[in-house]
Enzyme design. Structure first.
Site, PDB file in Angstrom:
ATOM      1  N   ARG A 121       0.814  -1.230   0.000  1.00 16.86           N
ATOM      2  CA  ARG A 121       0.000   0.000   0.000  1.00 16.86           C
ATOM      3  C   ARG A 121       0.841   1.271   0.000  1.00 16.86           C
ATOM      4  O   ARG A 121       0.406   2.331   0.419  1.00 16.86           O
ATOM      5  CB  ARG A 121      -0.965   0.031   1.185  1.00 16.86           C
ATOM      6  CG  ARG A 121      -1.952  -1.108   1.166  1.00 16.86           C
ATOM      7  CD  ARG A 121      -3.085  -0.904   2.140  1.00 16.86           C
ATOM      8  NE  ARG A 121      -3.907  -2.091   2.149  1.00 16.86           N
ATOM      9  CZ  ARG A 121      -3.648  -3.163   2.875  1.00 16.86           C
ATOM     10  NH1 ARG A 121      -2.601  -3.162   3.683  1.00 16.86           N
ATOM     11  NH2 ARG A 121      -4.420  -4.211   2.815  1.00 16.86           N
ATOM     12  N   HIS A 249       0.322  17.817 -26.609  1.00 22.73           N
ATOM     13  CA  HIS A 249       0.188  16.371 -26.430  1.00 22.73           C
ATOM     14  C   HIS A 249      -1.070  15.792 -27.064  1.00 22.73           C
ATOM     15  O   HIS A 249      -1.122  14.600 -27.331  1.00 22.73           O
ATOM     16  CB  HIS A 249       0.228  16.004 -24.942  1.00 22.73           C
ATOM     17  CG  HIS A 249       1.619  16.114 -24.354  1.00 22.73           C
ATOM     18  ND1 HIS A 249       2.328  17.283 -24.370  1.00 22.73           N
ATOM     19  CD2 HIS A 249       2.417  15.206 -23.752  1.00 22.73           C
ATOM     20  CE1 HIS A 249       3.511  17.093 -23.791  1.00 22.73           C
ATOM     21  NE2 HIS A 249       3.591  15.840 -23.413  1.00 22.73           N
TER      22      HIS A 249
END
Ligand code: NAD
Ligand code: GLY
Length: 362
Positions: A121, A249
């Site tokens: 985690r 982009h």
């Protein structure tokens, strides 16, 4: 040494930029590995060049180091490689207070960062970027992730590193084509953030790309990191302002996609994408023709592959529609209001602008 601080409260971190810092990295890294255990993730090329010396320096600083090397290239940003790396972290006994170090270009930073974000985690990680693209963009700001068969970077997280260590000297071994592709992202900061920086690059493009003066290169890297840090500090999770980093982009990603991801390097496609976005900005009356011509003149100096022939505006538009930045309300398109300042608009039908730009280049 140049120090750029990225301020995100408890998740703040410094970006240290200095020629030769790689060989002093242990001093900076040791404090981030309280358990005395680090996993170093790299790709085959960068590992062959830099990992052994870094590993030895870390071992000399009394850290236990496991080096995991993955194949070069975008294909390593996959579930398969990610799963293998997670297995190797478990087998190596990396604990929650262990450290993951990403040594390499953007592929390694994104992949190792996503491993760090998910393993137990979340464990600490540090970016040691070695490509120009990674040093001016991908190592800063915490975007980590992998690709999916249906698209690039579709799986990931925002997970900030504890530290970014940038050694400009590593650029000396970088392939010239990769260097020029990275310069595309450098110009981006001039266009979206600072006209002064744009002018500086305009005057020094070739000496910077040729690494003639490492101090000047370090200055350039620091400017880009500061600009990116300023944006990320204000909008970490890309709710608004961070979208400006996607300038060029929209079409760039589509060009990569229609050419099967092997014809252009990412930064090369972005250079064409920035030309397009600047052209649209001119056509829409946001910038004068003289500004577009100035931008075009600089981008034309890039020794990059031209647009392949034939190229279909419909195909490119189709790719843009499945890009993840397409929202239900249309597409956020980053344009220019002037050199150094952006304007974001929402569009529904982008195809005429692509067709018009393609025609203008014939
Ligand atoms: P890359 O990591 O594939 O590196 C390009 C090539 O250069 C590789 O073969 C690598 O081994 C080699 N290389 C790297 N450093 C070297 C050095 N110092 N000397 C010799 N060879 C070296 O590609 P990239 O252009 O660095 O990164 C592209 C990736 O970055 C893409 O996956 C893209 O999605 C991602 N990216 C992420 C972000 C972000 O914010 N996280 C931003 C932009 C791009
Ligand atoms: N490279 C785009 C971003 O980090 O947001």
């Amino acid at each position: 040494m140049k120090i750029v601080s990225l301020d995100l409260g408890e998740r703040s971190y410094p970006i240290l930029i200095q020629p030769d810092i790689l060989w002093k990295a242990a001093i900076h890294l040791k404090g981030h590995a309280p358990a005395g255990h680090a996993v170093l993730i790299s790709d085959a090329t960068v590992s062959g060049l830099y990992a052994d010396q870094l590993r030895e320096a870390l071992i000399a600083a009394e850290l236990q180091v496991d080096l995991f090397t993955v194949p070069d290239g975008e294909d390593s940003k996959s579930w398969t490689v990610m799963g293998e790396l997670l297995s190797r972290c478990i087998e190596a006994g990396l604990k929650r207070d262990g450290l993951i170090i990403a040594l390499g270009g953007g592929v390694i930073g994104d992949l190792a960062g996503f491993v760090a974000a998910t393993y137990l985690r979340g464990v600490r990680f540090v970016q040691v970027p070695t490509s120009l693209l990674a040093q001016v963009d991908s190592s800063v700001g915490g975007k980590v992730g992998i690709n999916h068969a249906l698209g690039k970077n579709l799986i990931g997280n925002f997970y900030q590193p504890r530290l970014v260590l940038i050694d400009p000297l590593t650029l000396r071994t970088l392939d010239k084509r990769e260097m020029w592709a990275g310069m595309g992202e450098v110009i981006k900061y001039g266009l979206i953030w600072s006209s002064d920086f744009f002018s500086q690059i305009e005057e020094n493009l070739v000496p910077l790309a040729e690494l003639d003066d490492m101090e000047a290169v370090a200055e350039m890297l620091a400017f880009c990191c500061r600009a990116k840090a300023d944006v990320v500090e204000r909008d970490e999770k890309e709710g608004g302002l961070r979208r400006i980093l996607n300038f060029g982009h929209t079409l760039g990603h589509a060009l990569e996609a229609v050419t099967g991801y092997h014809y252009f390097k990412h930064g090369e496609a972005v250079v064409h994408g920035m030309d397009w976005a600047a052209w649209v900005s001119w056509q829409e009356g946001f910038i004068p023709e003289a500004s577009y011509r100035r931008i075009q003149a600089l981008l034309n100096k890039f020794p990059i592959p031209g647009l392949p022939d034939p190229l279909s505006a419909t195909d490119l538009t189709g790719k843009i529609k499945i890009d993840k930045k397409q929202t239900g309300r249309g597409l956020h398109l980053v344009l220019l209001e002037e050199i150094g300042k952006t304007r974001i608009i929402q569009v529904h039908d982008i195809e005429p602008w692509i067709a018009g730009w393609l025609e203008s280049r014939n």
